[in-house]
Enzyme design. Structure first.
Site, mmCIF file in Angstrom:
data_model
loop_
_atom_site.group_PDB
_atom_site.id
_atom_site.type_symbol
_atom_site.label_atom_id
_atom_site.label_comp_id
_atom_site.label_asym_id
_atom_site.label_seq_id
_atom_site.Cartn_x
_atom_site.Cartn_y
_atom_site.Cartn_z
ATOM 1 C CG ASN A 153 -0.539 -0.223 2.613
ATOM 2 O OD1 ASN A 153 0.778 -0.920 2.569
ATOM 3 N ND2 ASN A 153 -1.256 0.154 3.658
ATOM 4 C CD GLU A 250 4.612 -0.946 12.700
ATOM 5 O OE1 GLU A 250 3.128 -0.825 12.494
ATOM 6 O OE2 GLU A 250 5.298 -0.345 13.422
ATOM 7 C CB CYS A 284 -2.007 -0.970 8.269
ATOM 8 S SG CYS A 284 -0.934 0.270 8.544
ATOM 9 C CD GLU A 458 7.625 0.564 10.527
ATOM 10 O OE1 GLU A 458 6.669 0.794 9.876
ATOM 11 O OE2 GLU A 458 8.852 -0.162 9.765
HETATM 12 P P1 NAD Z 1 1.250 -9.928 3.307
HETATM 13 O O1 NAD Z 1 1.134 -10.350 4.651
HETATM 14 O O2 NAD Z 1 0.490 -10.567 1.996
HETATM 15 O O3 NAD Z 1 2.392 -9.620 2.358
HETATM 16 C C1 NAD Z 1 3.414 -8.792 3.077
HETATM 17 C C2 NAD Z 1 4.977 -9.148 2.774
HETATM 18 O O4 NAD Z 1 5.446 -10.132 3.246
HETATM 19 C C3 NAD Z 1 5.089 -9.261 1.022
HETATM 20 O O5 NAD Z 1 6.251 -8.537 0.670
HETATM 21 C C4 NAD Z 1 5.077 -10.648 0.924
HETATM 22 O O6 NAD Z 1 5.908 -11.186 -0.192
HETATM 23 C C5 NAD Z 1 5.856 -10.995 2.062
HETATM 24 N N1 NAD Z 1 5.824 -12.302 2.664
HETATM 25 C C6 NAD Z 1 4.766 -13.202 2.423
HETATM 26 N N2 NAD Z 1 4.897 -14.374 3.091
HETATM 27 C C7 NAD Z 1 6.103 -14.261 3.578
HETATM 28 C C8 NAD Z 1 6.885 -15.298 4.305
HETATM 29 N N3 NAD Z 1 6.622 -16.534 4.492
HETATM 30 N N4 NAD Z 1 8.203 -14.959 4.712
HETATM 31 C C9 NAD Z 1 8.540 -13.646 4.640
HETATM 32 N N5 NAD Z 1 7.717 -12.679 3.898
HETATM 33 C C10 NAD Z 1 6.673 -13.098 3.398
HETATM 34 O O7 NAD Z 1 0.499 -8.268 3.086
HETATM 35 P P2 NAD Z 1 0.148 -7.400 1.749
HETATM 36 O O8 NAD Z 1 -1.121 -8.017 1.436
HETATM 37 O O9 NAD Z 1 1.144 -7.013 1.063
HETATM 38 O O10 NAD Z 1 -0.327 -6.057 2.723
HETATM 39 C C11 NAD Z 1 -1.472 -5.946 3.432
HETATM 40 C C12 NAD Z 1 -1.555 -6.030 5.022
HETATM 41 O O11 NAD Z 1 -0.496 -5.296 5.392
HETATM 42 C C13 NAD Z 1 -2.686 -5.731 5.560
HETATM 43 O O12 NAD Z 1 -3.217 -6.548 6.544
HETATM 44 C C14 NAD Z 1 -2.277 -4.439 6.095
HETATM 45 O O13 NAD Z 1 -2.971 -4.173 7.340
HETATM 46 C C15 NAD Z 1 -0.703 -4.645 6.414
HETATM 47 N N6 NAD Z 1 -0.135 -3.360 6.587
HETATM 48 C C16 NAD Z 1 0.232 -2.979 7.735
HETATM 49 C C17 NAD Z 1 1.058 -1.677 7.986
HETATM 50 C C18 NAD Z 1 1.584 -1.433 9.500
HETATM 51 O O14 NAD Z 1 2.314 -0.347 9.465
HETATM 52 N N7 NAD Z 1 0.936 -1.965 10.537
HETATM 53 C C19 NAD Z 1 1.060 -0.773 7.146
HETATM 54 C C20 NAD Z 1 0.825 -1.319 5.528
HETATM 55 C C21 NAD Z 1 0.128 -2.682 5.674
#
Ligand code: NAD
Length: 484
Positions: A153, A250, A284, A458
């Site tokens: 995002n 996060e 998020c 962060e």
């Molecule tokens: P996701 O969990 O599908 O993927 C996040 C990242 O993790 C990607 O780069 C992915 O390739 C990687 N990944 C996936 N499996 C992995 C593994 N087993 N080991 C290591 N890396 C792995 O999330 P998304 O769909 O890209 O993003 C949306 C999510 O992110 C939502 O839940 C949102 O709330 C969260 N988010 C949180 C924050 C925050 O600061 N708290 C900010 C933005 C988004």
């Protein structure tokens, strides 16, 4: 067709690097569905090259003074600001977010982080603890190689929010962007290098989850900072624990926003719009459970509907557009699935609820009222433009209901009653909270969640504790008194 093709897939040791043996990653412009770039996931030799480059780069970087490190980070911040339009357009291509947003919220926020942590770099010191004639001093040391793994995002912002504190503390970083938005972090790496960062101190490698997993389990890695969903967070946290690595998580949320009967209705409606429809709801910390006091429910819903229906949905590159598409077809389908569930489970659709009649992954901003706590749309993170409005009558009741979730990222309260605002916010189980506004996240303020929403913080001075460790050194001034 727009071509956003980078010079190569990865940026390692100060250079663009390619290995076409890696699985293809197609970068799709969400506003049209066209592929605008094709990259390759990192192969094992690329992962290895990044780790070796980081090891070399970190030694040089950590040997510099904090003042020198800070100067380079601040130079990078200035370069990002100078190139804001170009970087914002790339962010829009990568994510589909409207240029109206990306011009003010992405590269600029990344530059803020580099400037802030650049300013802190020279101030990171240990302390002196006098013990009679003896004393202890502490040394604040970098952790070594930090891995950053991003969500889709905020690809520029996440690359900088993780990179800036890591670098300020003298670490090297390997950043793996989300496979959905691979473009922006490469620019961050390029700019940092141009600003004077030693080769290898900040590297970007592409890949799906398996590349992230490979980095997390590598013995050369000292810290992992993930921005992603709770299920991914559980996996990454467990894998990092196996290697006893430091972590920052996060993760997702289902945050409450509470609107009391004395709230300024326009401000509360504005907060609900900001906290649900900015970035088409792909934030998020969004306040997706909007609890509205029964006494003002009708008035609130009327203004909310009117203002939401004034959204300008359209070409994200047109600066008049203020509402863009979902990042991908997959995310669009997930969100439409939740909208159907909301209707099936008996929530009242106030506006929106369907894809927009145009190409790309657009969904109309959607509001449900009469939502109850047990409905799927009130319990699960949707990560799209779907607001749920729930009614409440009493303060105690709404606090209990707001906290009845596995998540704990954010919370907001709208009221003119000063003591109630602070009393209620103190009892909400959330890491990042707002009173009479929503979703502002300046770099000076800590950001992060409690419960399943995360570990660590962060931004702000807090982030320094998550990217450095303290060595303590006892200095004896007298004879050694052994027991025999
Ligand atoms: P996701 O969990 O599908 O993927 C996040 C990242 O993790 C990607 O780069 C992915 O390739 C990687 N990944 C996936 N499996 C992995 C593994 N087993 N080991 C290591 N890396 C792995 O999330 P998304 O769909 O890209 O993003 C949306 C999510 O992110 C939502 O839940 C949102 O709330 C969260 N988010 C949180 C924050 C925050 O600061 N708290 C900010 C933005 C988004």
């Amino acid at each position: 067709m727009t071509n956003a093709q980078p010079k190569a897939s990865h940026f390692i040791g100060g250079k663009y690097v390619e290995d076409t043996a890696g699985t293809e990653i197609h970068c799709v412009y969400p506003a049209t569905g066209e592929t605008i770039a094709t990259l390759h996931a990192a192969t094992p030799p690329i992962v290895d090259q990044a780790l070796e480059a980081a090891r070399e780069g970190q030694k040089i970087w950590a040997a510099m003074t904090g003042t020198e490190r800070g100067r380079i980070l601040r130079r990078a911040a200035d370069m990002i600001r100078d190139r804001n339009r170009e970087l914002s357009e790339l962010e829009t291509l990568d994510t589909g977010k409207p240029l109206q947003e990306t011009l003010v919220a992405d590269a600029t926020s990344g530059a803020d982080a580099l400037e802030y942590f650049g300013g802190l770099a020279a101030t990171l010191t240990g302390e002196h603890i006098q013990l009679g004639q003896d004393w202890v001093y502490t040394i604040r040391e970098p952790l070594g190689i930090c891995v950053g793994i991003g969500a889709w995002n905020y690809p520029t912002q996440i690359a900088c929010w993780k990179g800036a504190p890591a670098l300020a503390c003298g670490n090297a970083m390997i950043f793996k962007p989300s496979e959905t938005t691979p473009l922006c972090a490469l620019k961050v790496a390029e700019i940092l290098y141009e600003a004077g960062l030693p080769a290898g101190a900040y590297n970007v490698i592409q890949g799906y989850g398996e590349v992230g997993a490979k980095l997390v389990t590598d013995a050369r890695v000292d810290k992992v900072s993930l921005t992603g969903s709770v299920p991914t967070g559980r996996k990454v946290y467990a894998a990092a624990a196996e290697g006893m690595k430091h972590v920052t998580m996060e993760l997702g949320g289902k945050s409450p926003m509470i609107v009391f009967e004395d709230a300024d209705i326009e401000d509360a409606v504005g907060g609900a719009i900001l906290g649900n429809f900015y970035s088409s709801g792909q934030v998020c910390s969004n306040g997706t459970r909007v609890f509205v006091h029964k006494a003002i429910k009708d008035k609130f819903l009327k203004r909310l509907k009117d203002r939401t229906e004034a959204a300008v949905l359209g070409d994200p590159m047109n600066e008049a557009t203020n509402f863009g598409p979902m990042v991908s077809k997959a995310q669009m389908d997930i969100v439409l699935g939740y909208i159907n569930k909301g209707v099936d489970e008996g929530a009242k659709l106030i506006t929106g609820g369907k894809p927009a009649d145009r190409k790309g992954f657009f969904i109309e901003p959607t509001i449900f009222a009469n939502v109850t706590d047990d409905m799927t749309i009130a319990r699960e993170e949707i990560f799209g433009p779907v607001m749920t409005v729930l009614d409440f009558e009493a303060e105690e009741e709404v606090i209990a209901r707001a906290n009845d979730t596995q998540f704990g990222l954010s919370a907001g309260v709208f009221t003119k009653d000063l003591t109630r605002a602070h009393r209620v916010i103190a009892r909400l189980e959330a890491g990042s909270c707002w009173i009479n506004t929503y979703n502002l996240a300046p770099v000076e303020a800590p950001f992060g969640g409690v419960k399943a929403s995360g570990v660590g913080r962060e931004n702000s001075k807090e982030a320094i504790n998550h990217y450095s460790q303290v060595k303590s050194v006892y200095v004896a001034m007298g004879p050694v008194e052994a027991q025999f």
